[in-house]
Design a protein around this motif. Structure first.
Motif, PDB file in Angstrom:
ATOM      1  N   VAL A  25     -48.393  16.194 -31.357  1.00  0.00           N
ATOM      2  CA  VAL A  25     -47.120  15.747 -30.787  1.00  0.00           C
ATOM      3  C   VAL A  25     -46.154  16.923 -30.720  1.00  0.00           C
ATOM      4  O   VAL A  25     -45.973  17.644 -31.704  1.00  0.00           O
ATOM      5  N   LEU A  26     -45.574  17.146 -29.540  1.00  0.00           N
ATOM      6  CA  LEU A  26     -44.551  18.180 -29.359  1.00  0.00           C
ATOM      7  C   LEU A  26     -43.200  17.496 -29.468  1.00  0.00           C
ATOM      8  O   LEU A  26     -42.751  16.830 -28.525  1.00  0.00           O
ATOM      9  N   PHE A  27     -42.568  17.640 -30.629  1.00  0.00           N
ATOM     10  CA  PHE A  27     -41.355  16.885 -30.932  1.00  0.00           C
ATOM     11  C   PHE A  27     -40.136  17.576 -30.349  1.00  0.00           C
ATOM     12  O   PHE A  27     -39.934  18.781 -30.525  1.00  0.00           O
ATOM     13  N   ARG A  28     -39.298  16.817 -29.646  1.00  0.00           N
ATOM     14  CA  ARG A  28     -38.022  17.342 -29.086  1.00  0.00           C
ATOM     15  C   ARG A  28     -36.924  16.956 -30.065  1.00  0.00           C
ATOM     16  O   ARG A  28     -36.532  15.788 -30.126  1.00  0.00           O
ATOM     17  N   ASP A  29     -36.444  17.938 -30.775  1.00  0.00           N
ATOM     18  CA  ASP A  29     -35.473  17.719 -31.857  1.00  0.00           C
ATOM     19  C   ASP A  29     -34.049  17.902 -31.343  1.00  0.00           C
ATOM     20  O   ASP A  29     -33.675  18.987 -30.875  1.00  0.00           O
ATOM     21  N   ALA A  66     -33.251   4.805 -34.467  1.00  0.00           N
ATOM     22  CA  ALA A  66     -32.049   5.262 -35.106  1.00  0.00           C
ATOM     23  C   ALA A  66     -31.254   6.220 -34.223  1.00  0.00           C
ATOM     24  O   ALA A  66     -30.033   6.302 -34.294  1.00  0.00           O
ATOM     25  N   ARG A  67     -31.962   6.954 -33.356  1.00  0.00           N
ATOM     26  CA  ARG A  67     -31.251   8.025 -32.647  1.00  0.00           C
ATOM     27  C   ARG A  67     -30.377   7.512 -31.509  1.00  0.00           C
ATOM     28  O   ARG A  67     -29.468   8.213 -31.060  1.00  0.00           O
ATOM     29  N   GLY A  68     -30.633   6.283 -31.066  1.00  0.00           N
ATOM     30  CA  GLY A  68     -29.735   5.652 -30.090  1.00  0.00           C
ATOM     31  C   GLY A  68     -28.373   5.349 -30.695  1.00  0.00           C
ATOM     32  O   GLY A  68     -27.395   5.156 -29.979  1.00  0.00           O
ATOM     33  N   LEU A 130     -36.998   9.029 -24.047  1.00  0.00           N
ATOM     34  CA  LEU A 130     -38.017   8.112 -23.528  1.00  0.00           C
ATOM     35  C   LEU A 130     -39.349   8.854 -23.510  1.00  0.00           C
ATOM     36  O   LEU A 130     -39.477   9.877 -22.835  1.00  0.00           O
ATOM     37  N   ALA A 131     -40.325   8.337 -24.258  1.00  0.00           N
ATOM     38  CA  ALA A 131     -41.669   8.942 -24.245  1.00  0.00           C
ATOM     39  C   ALA A 131     -42.601   7.962 -23.535  1.00  0.00           C
ATOM     40  O   ALA A 131     -42.582   7.885 -22.309  1.00  0.00           O
ATOM     41  N   THR A 132     -43.379   7.156 -24.259  1.00  0.00           N
ATOM     42  CA  THR A 132     -44.262   6.177 -23.594  1.00  0.00           C
ATOM     43  C   THR A 132     -43.478   4.992 -23.039  1.00  0.00           C
ATOM     44  O   THR A 132     -44.007   4.209 -22.252  1.00  0.00           O
ATOM     45  N   GLU A 158     -36.187  12.625 -21.082  1.00  0.00           N
ATOM     46  CA  GLU A 158     -37.332  11.838 -20.609  1.00  0.00           C
ATOM     47  C   GLU A 158     -38.568  12.742 -20.583  1.00  0.00           C
ATOM     48  O   GLU A 158     -38.523  13.831 -20.009  1.00  0.00           O
ATOM     49  N   LEU A 159     -39.650  12.289 -21.211  1.00  0.00           N
ATOM     50  CA  LEU A 159     -40.915  13.037 -21.197  1.00  0.00           C
ATOM     51  C   LEU A 159     -41.772  12.484 -20.069  1.00  0.00           C
ATOM     52  O   LEU A 159     -42.436  11.445 -20.207  1.00  0.00           O
ATOM     53  N   LEU A 160     -41.718  13.167 -18.904  1.00  0.00           N
ATOM     54  CA  LEU A 160     -42.278  12.617 -17.673  1.00  0.00           C
ATOM     55  C   LEU A 160     -43.767  12.303 -17.766  1.00  0.00           C
ATOM     56  O   LEU A 160     -44.222  11.301 -17.237  1.00  0.00           O
TER      57      LEU A 160
HETATM   58  N1  LIG Z   1     -42.098  13.968 -28.425  1.00  0.00           N
HETATM   59  C1  LIG Z   1     -41.069  13.336 -29.003  1.00  0.00           C
HETATM   60  N2  LIG Z   1     -40.016  14.053 -29.480  1.00  0.00           N
HETATM   61  C2  LIG Z   1     -38.959  13.410 -30.067  1.00  0.00           C
HETATM   62  N3  LIG Z   1     -38.923  12.085 -30.222  1.00  0.00           N
HETATM   63  C3  LIG Z   1     -39.939  11.361 -29.773  1.00  0.00           C
HETATM   64  N4  LIG Z   1     -40.170  10.033 -29.775  1.00  0.00           N
HETATM   65  C4  LIG Z   1     -41.372   9.814 -29.212  1.00  0.00           C
HETATM   66  N5  LIG Z   1     -41.929  10.952 -28.813  1.00  0.00           N
HETATM   67  C5  LIG Z   1     -41.051  11.946 -29.146  1.00  0.00           C
END
Ligand SMILES: Nc1ncnc2[nH]cnc12
Ligand SMILES: O=P(O)(O)OC[C@H]1O[C@H](OP(=O)(O)OP(=O)(O)O)[C@H](O)[C@@H]1O
Length: 180
Positions: A25-29, A66-68, A130-132, A158-160
């Motif tokens: 998983v490439l997490f977007r922080d 939580a992040r919303g 937004l991921a899946t 948004e993760l296209l």
């Molecule tokens: N890749 C991602 N980065 C951050 N938050 C997420 N939530 C679901 N997928 C994620």
């Protein structure tokens, strides 16, 4: 600041963390975005501008745990409307509606208080990312149960490639930043 300058500022404050919370998983922080007052303000302002330009009436902003909860309340304040929390299971008192769902890296259950939104009210759902689309889809289902109208699903990122917006159809989705 111009809109594209604001977007650039937001983009430069999203940090990439590989293999979190699980391998692959490439997490977007968004922590750097929250830490920089100008970047955070730019994000809230762009969300507000978009909503004001698109909808003549919005009754509530509902944020996803939580992040919303980081973006929803300041946005609702700026719009002069109420904020409604959609929480992970077991956190809300009183009668609730709940929906279980799958997300990019797991399984969970979302809840809303049964009287949180009155039937027919117009709601914008807000989250950081937004991921899946599993989480947002569950939130839409909760709004359906309360007979509220979802105007739009609104996210910062948004993760296209995960095609969340497709999963949400016919609900509309809007994002500030898009990544492949
Ligand atoms: N890749 C991602 N980065 C951050 N938050 C997420 N939530 C679901 N997928 C994620
Ligand atoms: O589109 P999906 O695949 O459903 O993923 C997106 C969701 O995943 C993250 O939340 P997470 O469940 O990690 O919880 P958190 O906000 O409590 O960190 C993110 O904040 C979204 O809510």
């Amino acid at each position: 600041m111009e809109a594209c300058e604001r977007l650039q500022r937001i983009r430069s404050h999203v940090r990439l963390v590989p293999d979190f919370p699980s391998p692959g998983v490439l997490f977007r922080d968004i922590s750097p975005l929250l830490k920089d007052p100008d970047a955070f303000k730019a994000a809230i302002e762009l969300l507000e501008t978009h909503l004001r330009a698109t909808y003549p009436r919005i009754d509530y902003v509902a944020g996803l745990d939580a992040r919303g909860f980081l973006f929803g309340p300041p946005l609702a304040q700026r719009l002069g409307i109420g904020f409604v929390p959609i929480r992970k299971k077991g956190k809300l008192p009183g009668p609730t509606e709940s929906v279980s769902y799958a997300l990019e890296y797991g399984q969970a259950e979302l809840e809303i208080q049964s009287d949180a939104v009155e039937p027919g009210k117009k709601v914008v759902l807000v989250d950081d990312l937004l991921a899946t689309g599993g989480t947002m889809h569950a939130a839409c289902e909760l709004m359906k149960r309360l007979k509220a109208e979802v105007l739009e699903c609104l996210v910062v990122i948004e993760l296209l490639s995960l095609k969340g917006a497709e999963k949400l159809q016919p609900f509309r989705c809007h994002s500030l930043l898009q990544y492949d």
